[in-house]
Each structure stands twice: as C-alpha cells, then as structure tokens.
Write a protein that holds these residues in place. Structure first.
Motif, PDB file in Angstrom:
ATOM      1  N   ILE A 110      10.400  -1.889  -4.281  1.00 11.42           N
ATOM      2  CA  ILE A 110       9.139  -2.624  -4.201  1.00 11.42           C
ATOM      3  C   ILE A 110       9.346  -4.073  -4.619  1.00 11.42           C
ATOM      4  CG2 ILE A 110       6.811  -2.798  -5.175  1.00 11.42           C
ATOM      5  CD1 ILE A 110       6.845   0.273  -5.421  1.00 11.42           C
ATOM      6  N   GLN A 146      10.897   1.370  -7.784  1.00  9.15           N
ATOM      7  CA  GLN A 146      10.352   0.099  -8.274  1.00  9.15           C
ATOM      8  C   GLN A 146      11.232  -1.064  -7.828  1.00  9.15           C
ATOM      9  OE1 GLN A 146       7.349  -0.425  -9.978  1.00  9.15           O
ATOM     10  NE2 GLN A 146       7.906  -2.511  -9.378  1.00  9.15           N
ATOM     11  N   GLU A 177      11.268   6.648   2.462  1.00  8.39           N
ATOM     12  CA  GLU A 177      11.833   7.360   3.614  1.00  8.39           C
ATOM     13  C   GLU A 177      13.153   6.737   4.046  1.00  8.39           C
ATOM     14  OE1 GLU A 177      10.625   8.530   8.222  1.00  8.39           O
ATOM     15  OE2 GLU A 177       9.180   7.516   6.919  1.00  8.39           O
ATOM     16  N   ASP A 231       0.818  -1.208   0.000  1.00  9.65           N
ATOM     17  CA  ASP A 231       0.000   0.000   0.000  1.00  9.65           C
ATOM     18  C   ASP A 231       0.855   1.264   0.000  1.00  9.65           C
ATOM     19  OD1 ASP A 231       0.912   0.288   2.605  1.00  9.65           O
ATOM     20  OD2 ASP A 231      -0.885  -0.610   3.483  1.00  9.65           O
ATOM     21  N   LYS A 232       0.167   2.425  -0.001  1.00 10.55           N
ATOM     22  CA  LYS A 232       0.875   3.703  -0.072  1.00 10.55           C
ATOM     23  C   LYS A 232       1.809   3.896   1.114  1.00 10.55           C
ATOM     24  CE  LYS A 232      -2.870   6.141  -0.376  1.00 10.55           C
ATOM     25  NZ  LYS A 232      -3.773   7.321  -0.488  1.00 10.55           N
ATOM     26  N   GLU A 233       1.390   3.424   2.311  1.00 12.99           N
ATOM     27  CA  GLU A 233       2.225   3.562   3.503  1.00 12.99           C
ATOM     28  C   GLU A 233       3.514   2.763   3.364  1.00 12.99           C
ATOM     29  OE1 GLU A 233      -0.997   3.056   3.538  1.00 12.99           O
ATOM     30  OE2 GLU A 233      -1.682   4.972   4.398  1.00 12.99           O
ATOM     31  N   ASP A 234       3.404   1.550   2.788  1.00 14.24           N
ATOM     32  CA  ASP A 234       4.597   0.716   2.581  1.00 14.24           C
ATOM     33  C   ASP A 234       5.595   1.411   1.645  1.00 14.24           C
ATOM     34  OD1 ASP A 234       3.664  -1.387   4.176  1.00 14.24           O
ATOM     35  OD2 ASP A 234       2.525  -2.238   2.509  1.00 14.24           O
ATOM     36  N   VAL A 235       5.073   1.936   0.545  1.00  8.84           N
ATOM     37  CA  VAL A 235       5.940   2.600  -0.436  1.00  8.84           C
ATOM     38  C   VAL A 235       6.579   3.842   0.172  1.00  8.84           C
ATOM     39  CG1 VAL A 235       6.013   3.747  -2.682  1.00  8.84           C
ATOM     40  CG2 VAL A 235       4.587   1.702  -2.375  1.00  8.84           C
ATOM     41  N   ALA A 236       5.786   4.615   0.930  1.00  7.78           N
ATOM     42  CA  ALA A 236       6.310   5.820   1.565  1.00  7.78           C
ATOM     43  C   ALA A 236       7.423   5.472   2.555  1.00  7.78           C
ATOM     44  CB  ALA A 236       5.182   6.571   2.269  1.00  7.78           C
ATOM     45  N   HIS A 237       7.237   4.341   3.285  1.00  5.49           N
ATOM     46  CA  HIS A 237       8.251   3.905   4.253  1.00  5.49           C
ATOM     47  C   HIS A 237       9.544   3.522   3.538  1.00  5.49           C
ATOM     48  CE1 HIS A 237       9.895   2.353   7.946  1.00  5.49           C
ATOM     49  NE2 HIS A 237      10.030   1.145   7.425  1.00  5.49           N
TER      50      HIS A 237
END
Length: 287
Positions: free
Chosen positions: A66, A63, A47, A38-44
């Motif tokens: 991910i 990518q 970061e 999800d968006k939180e995973d990608v943002a983490h």
C-alpha cells in the motif's frame, strides 16, 4: 429506423459521446488531491502478491504494498503537473494502447457476440467458411538426383505410358520416402507432406487419368487423381466457434476505426515538413 439502430457501426459512432463523458469525469476526479485506496485496490495488490509468491502477504507486507502504491500515485500526479509526460514516446504509446483497450471494451458492449449477431455475420460471410478440397490420389516423382532434367523425364513418361494403370506406372518413378498413395487428404495435409503450393496445382489436373507434371520441393510429380471433393459451405453449427472469433475480431476493428475517426474530428492536423510538402507538390504535378 429500428433496423438502423440495430447496426453495430451506428452504435460505434455514439461511443464518441460516451468517451467525452468519461473524459469529463476523469478530469473532475484529477482535481481532487485525495488518494483513495479502497478494498478493491488492496485485494488486487494481495492477488498479485499471491500470484508471484504463491502465498498471501503478511499484514506488514501488505502495508508495504500500500505504501508503494501511494508513493507511486503521488509521484505520478506530480509528474503530470510538471508535464513530464510531454513528448515521452513510451508514455504516449502506453496511453494510446489503453485508449484502444477502452474502445475494445465499448465495442464488446455495443455489438456483443450474441447468437443473433454471430449468425447474421455467418450469413453475410458464408464463403469464408467453406470446407477444404479433399483428394484421393497416387503420385510418382522424378528428381534431380536421378535425371538431368526431371521435367522432361516426367513429360516423356506421361506421353509414353499415359494409358497404364496407376500400379503399372508406379515403377516408372524414382524411389521416394513419402507415400505413393494418399487417401481422403485435404489441402493442408498435402502441402504439409509435399510442400506449399502442391494442393493448388492439383486443382488444375484431371480426375481418372495420369496428369501433370506438377512441381514440389522434392522434384517433379505425375499424379493420378482418383477422387476430388470440392469445397462446400459448412453448416453454422460446425464452424460456430470460428465464426464467433471472426465476428469479435471484426467488431473490434470496426469499433476501433469508428471511435478513432470520431475522435479525429476534434483535431485539426497540420504537418510542417519540407519533405512532405515536396512530395505533395510532386504528386500534384504528376496528377
């Protein structure tokens, strides 16, 4: 009843039920073969990249992050299916640590460091928040470099010249690089300057006269205490930060113990060991 419900330890025993609910949700989720990023995973991920490389990742780099995350998740799930985590000490230790972290988070929720809770903790443990002893004193020293027996030399001087003033007796001691006079110093400072245990020895001496001897790492001392201020309980506002830290630490430990005791009730522990059995047998014979 209301008073009982306010007790943090009562709340901790209810945490076991919360853990069982969480366990059920986790098990239910594990049966789903979907891997959701999800968006939180990608943002983490972005970061963490930013922290390491001091710049945001490019689209291609993101990518790649991910892809590696998905690969790790696939391998992790397949490893669990093959029971590869069984008897792995590193995995056990890490999972146990994560359970402790979960318990700490729940403890914070159950017994937060509110003004009321921290103040109640302070009232219950006031003796832990006393000020230190404070001294004003003069001292002279007798060392092994100048005396065959410094203790005997100090006792003889005290016996012969105990009625002399502090200044008059100053010359009776050996040359010493540290202060002859200390003014309004606490136990921590005294022990730092003269060595551990010196402040504790000062408590045994009388005020207003030369007394001793006491011993430090430097030698043997005679001491003239001019003033001693005994400890007193410090006002809450002066020690608020320390009380809050102590409260949080205590609640964390109490919560951890309560949760662990509750979880232990689910298990019947059987220890099969001749060494343990022989020890228990010996203890029973002794008793």
């Amino acid at each position: 009843m209301k008073k009982l419900l306010k007790e943090p330890l009562v709340h901790f025993f209810l945490i076991g039920a919360v853990l069982f609910v969480v366990y059920g949700l986790v098990n239910e989720r594990s049966n789903n073969e979907d891997i959701i990023v999800d968006k939180e995973d990608v943002a983490h991920m972005a970061e963490l990249w930013q922290l390491q490389w001091h710049r945001p990742p490019t689209a291609e780099e993101l990518q790649g992050l991910i892809d590696r995350y998905v690969e790790q998740e696939v391998l992790y799930r397949e490893a669990l299916k093959l029971n590869l985590d069984h008897n792995d000490e590193i995995v056990k230790r890490r999972l146990a640590q994560k359970m402790e972290f979960l318990g700490n988070d729940l403890s914070t929720m159950v017994a937060p460091a509110t003004e009321e809770n921290v103040l109640a903790f302070y009232e219950k443990h006031k003796d832990n928040y006393q000020s230190d002893y404070v001294y004003s004193f003069k001292q002279i020293i007798f060392t092994g470099d100048h005396h065959q027996n410094p203790m005997v030399a100090a006792k003889n001087i005290l016996k012969e010249k105990e009625n002399l003033t502090a200044e008059q007796l100053k010359e009776a001691g050996d040359a010493f690089p540290l202060n002859f006079e200390f003014t309004n110093v606490d136990s921590f400072y005294i022990n730092r300057e003269l060595g551990d245990g010196v402040a504790e020895q000062l408590k045994t001496l009388e005020t207003g006269r030369w007394d001793g001897p006491i011993v430090s790492g430097f030698g043997v001392h005679l001491v003239y205490i001019e003033k001693q201020i005994k400890p007193k309980i410090q006002p809450f506002e002066d020690v608020r930060e320390k009380v809050t830290a102590d409260y949080e630490y205590q609640m964390e430990n109490d919560g951890k113990e309560a949760i662990l005791n509750e979880l232990k009730k689910k298990y019947h522990v059987i220890i099969k060991s001749e060494a343990i059995a022989s020890k228990e047998l010996a203890q029973n014979k002794t008793e």
